[in-house]
Design a protein around this motif. Sequence first.
Motif, short mmCIF file in Angstrom:
data_model
loop_
_atom_site.label_atom_id
_atom_site.label_comp_id
_atom_site.label_asym_id
_atom_site.label_seq_id
_atom_site.Cartn_x
_atom_site.Cartn_y
_atom_site.Cartn_z
N SER A 46 -0.30 -0.29 3.95
CA SER A 46 0.56 -1.46 3.76
C SER A 46 1.35 -1.35 2.47
N MET A 47 0.70 -0.92 1.40
CA MET A 47 1.38 -0.78 0.12
C MET A 47 2.43 0.32 0.19
N LYS A 48 2.14 1.37 0.94
CA LYS A 48 3.10 2.45 1.07
C LYS A 48 4.36 1.96 1.78
N CYS A 57 0.07 4.14 -6.37
CA CYS A 57 0.80 3.23 -5.48
C CYS A 57 2.18 2.87 -6.04
N ASN A 58 2.31 2.82 -7.36
CA ASN A 58 3.62 2.50 -7.95
C ASN A 58 4.62 3.63 -7.73
N GLY A 89 -5.57 4.98 -12.01
CA GLY A 89 -5.18 6.00 -11.06
C GLY A 89 -4.61 5.42 -9.77
N VAL A 90 -5.28 4.39 -9.24
CA VAL A 90 -4.82 3.78 -7.99
C VAL A 90 -3.49 3.07 -8.19
N ILE A 91 -3.37 2.32 -9.29
CA ILE A 91 -2.11 1.61 -9.56
C ILE A 91 -0.96 2.60 -9.75
#
Length: 220
Positions: free
Chosen positions: A166-168, A131-132, A126-128
């Motif tokens: 940061s990933m966003k 974020c993808n 779900g998290v991956i």
Amino acid sequence: MYSYADRLRAVELYIRLGKRLKATIRQLGYPRKNALKGWYREYVENRDLRVQAVARAPKFSEAQKQAALEHYRTHDRCISSTMRALGYPGRGTLTAWVREVFPEARSSMVGRSWRRGYSDELRQAGVIGLCNGDESAQQLADRLGVSRPTLYSWKDQLLGHEASSSMKRRKTNAKVPEREELERRLEALQRDVRQLQLKHDLLKKANELLKKAWASICRS
């Protein structure tokens, strides 16, 4: 009705944990306190348990069981909300039903952020996926069988607000591949790197949570 193996496992764990009722039931997700006490007395008196437990009429009908499981499945797989909405059964009974029908659920995990009963693999996926950004948050939630708030809660729990932001930013600034093969390959490599970093962060955070949960068990 619990099998011989289930009852014996509970008694042996109860003894290993120093005859602590709450710790034993919390780790196994079953049975009730009085049942465990009775199994232990029988084990002490006979040095074993009956292969077949004494049968008794079930407290809840099959229709009630299925209704509870359906509510659990369609309402974010939350044991507490199912109990509040239906008024039955007890936490131990519902946990046993869930473990029987949804073997991937880990409702016996301790620790507040892990109590909902989702597997580590489902949380990481779900998290991956979130974020993808290959699909919308709602599409991802529907595919995994959870709600959008649950996805964002997982991301905050496992990565923290700072890492998520940061990933966003990295995702927003990444080049969108158009025509050139080199740009497409570069984008694919960047995605692989992000996924590997995500998995590393998830495993690190999960390890920290498990350590805290184990420390909580030892103190109880």
